[in-house]
Design an enzyme around this catalytic site. Sequence first.
Site, PDB file in Angstrom:
ATOM      1  N   PRO A 126      93.832  -3.868  17.259  1.00 57.48           N
ATOM      2  CA  PRO A 126      92.641  -3.908  18.118  1.00 57.48           C
ATOM      3  C   PRO A 126      91.465  -4.523  17.361  1.00 57.48           C
ATOM      4  CG  PRO A 126      93.690  -1.740  18.184  1.00 57.48           C
ATOM      5  CD  PRO A 126      94.346  -2.494  17.079  1.00 57.48           C
ATOM      6  N   LEU A 127      90.750  -5.426  18.022  1.00 54.66           N
ATOM      7  CA  LEU A 127      89.639  -6.107  17.361  1.00 54.66           C
ATOM      8  C   LEU A 127      88.545  -5.123  16.945  1.00 54.66           C
ATOM      9  CD1 LEU A 127      89.264  -9.385  19.465  1.00 54.66           C
ATOM     10  CD2 LEU A 127      90.232  -9.114  17.180  1.00 54.66           C
ATOM     11  N   CYS A 128      88.385  -4.041  17.720  1.00 54.14           N
ATOM     12  CA  CYS A 128      87.345  -3.070  17.352  1.00 54.14           C
ATOM     13  C   CYS A 128      87.673  -2.403  16.016  1.00 54.14           C
ATOM     14  CB  CYS A 128      87.189  -2.024  18.449  1.00 54.14           C
ATOM     15  SG  CYS A 128      88.704  -1.126  18.845  1.00 54.14           S
ATOM     16  N   THR A 129      88.965  -2.159  15.765  1.00 55.51           N
ATOM     17  CA  THR A 129      89.377  -1.577  14.481  1.00 55.51           C
ATOM     18  C   THR A 129      89.106  -2.544  13.344  1.00 55.51           C
ATOM     19  OG1 THR A 129      91.088  -0.244  15.540  1.00 55.51           O
ATOM     20  CG2 THR A 129      91.322  -0.638  13.180  1.00 55.51           C
TER      21      THR A 129
ATOM     22  N   GLU B 291      85.144  -2.791  12.864  1.00 54.74           N
ATOM     23  CA  GLU B 291      84.318  -1.633  12.560  1.00 54.74           C
ATOM     24  C   GLU B 291      84.949  -0.642  11.583  1.00 54.74           C
ATOM     25  OE1 GLU B 291      83.389   0.123  16.300  1.00 54.74           O
ATOM     26  OE2 GLU B 291      82.564  -1.727  17.151  1.00 54.74           O
TER      27      GLU B 291
END
Length: 448
Positions: A208-211, A214
Site C-alpha cells: 500500500p502506498l500509504c505504508t 508514512e
Amino acid sequence: MADAAPPSKSRDLDKLLLRPGNLVGPTFDPGVQLRDDLQEYARVLVVGAGGLGCELLKDLALSGFKNLEVIDMDRIEVTNLNRQFLFRLEDVGKPKAEVAAKRVMERVSGVNIVPHFCRIEDKDIEFYNDFNIIALGLDSIEARSYINAVACSFLEYDSDDNPREETMKPMVDGGTEGFKGHARVIVPGVTPCFECTIWLFPPQVKFPLCTLAETPRNAAHCIEYAHLIKWDEVHSGQAFDPDNPDHMKWVYDEAVKRAELFGIPGVTYSLTQGVVKNIIPAIASTNAIISAACTLETLKIASGCSKTLSNYLTYNGVEGLHTKVTEFVKDKDCLVCGPGVLIELDTKVTLKKFVDMLEEDPKVLMTKASITYHGKNLYMQAPPVLEEMTRSNLELPLYDLMDKTPKDVLHATGMINKDDKKSSGLRKLRVVFKGIDGVTDMDMAGGA
C-alpha cells in the site's frame, strides 16, 4: 597386442544417439551421422548467463552442442559468486555473457560460444530466427514473455489454422526459486506457450502506498518508496528503467537514506535489484538440477533420441525430493501463439494511422510500436538512425507497403499496457484488407 582405442569423448552421448530404443521420437535415425550433424549444425541460444544460465552453457557444451550463443545484459557482481560458478573475484564488473562464454570454451574443447552483452530487446527479431532451439535461464516474467512472443512470432498457420511444423521455434524454459524449480518444453502451436499459462506465476507482491509513504516497516518498503514515489517526485516525466544501472543505483541510494531515517536495517544493492525487478535468490544445487533437465530436453528436441517432456516438470527439494510432470493444455485463443490478432483495415489506411490504432485496440494496447513485415522494417521507433530512415513510410498506405497483399501477418514491437503495467513486448497481427478480391468472409471472421 594392439593398443586399445582411446575412450571416446562422446561415449555417454553415443549411447543415446547411436542405438535404437523403444522411447525414441518418430524421426529418430540413430548413427554417427546424427551425432556429427548435431555437433556441426545445431545452433542453440542461451538467454541469460546468471545462476541457471551458467549451468546451461556448461551442460549444453558437455552434451555435444558445439555452436552456442548467449545473451545477457548484466555485469558480474560480488553477490553472484556464491552460485554462478563460472565467475571469479577478478571478473567483478565484467559482462556475464562474455566471461561465461570464455570460461566454458577454456574447459570444453571444440565448442564455440558467441556472447552478446546487450538487452534481449536490442536484437532484431531475425536474430532469434537463426537458432534451432532457444534455452531460457531467466529470472523475470517480463523477459520470458518477450522471448516467448518473439519465438511465437515465427509460427505460421495454414489456411485451416493448423500450425506449420517448419515454422515452429522450440523453447526450453527453466526457472528456480530457492529449493524449488521448473523445466518446461514450449513448442509454439503444439504445447502451451508461456502466455497460455501465465497464471502459473503468483501475482507480484504490492505494498500500500500509504505504508510506503508514512510507516515503512522493513527494507523492502524503503526500496519501493524510492522506486514508486521518490523517483516520480524527482524525475517527473522520465520513466524508470530497471535495466539501467544508474537508475538502480539512484533508487538504492534513496532507499538507504529512507532506511536510516526510520532506523531500518538491511537495505543492500542486491536486495534493491531483487525488490524492484522481483528477483528471488537462487540456490546452486537447484540450478544444477533444473539445468540438467533443460539440457536433456534440448538434446531430445534436437536429436529425437527420446520423447520430450509433456510438458511441465516441477521440482521441490525443500523436504526430501519431489518431482512431478504435468501436461498443460494450449489456449486456442492465445493472443501470442495463436494465429494472430485480427485487424481489419481499409486499403487507404496509412502506416501512421495503423500505429496509432494499436494504442486503442483492446487486444493489443501497444504504444511506440515498431512494425516489420517479412523481416523488412516498415517503421522503427529506435535507434534514431533507423527511425529517420523509415519515417517516410508513415504517410504511405499500409496496403502498398505490404505489396498490395490482401491478407498477411505483421509483427509489432513496443510497450504493452497490461494490468496497468507497461513492459516491452511483441504481437503478431493478422491484417486483412476490406473489399479486396480473394478475401472471404471466413478470413474476416478468423483470428484470435
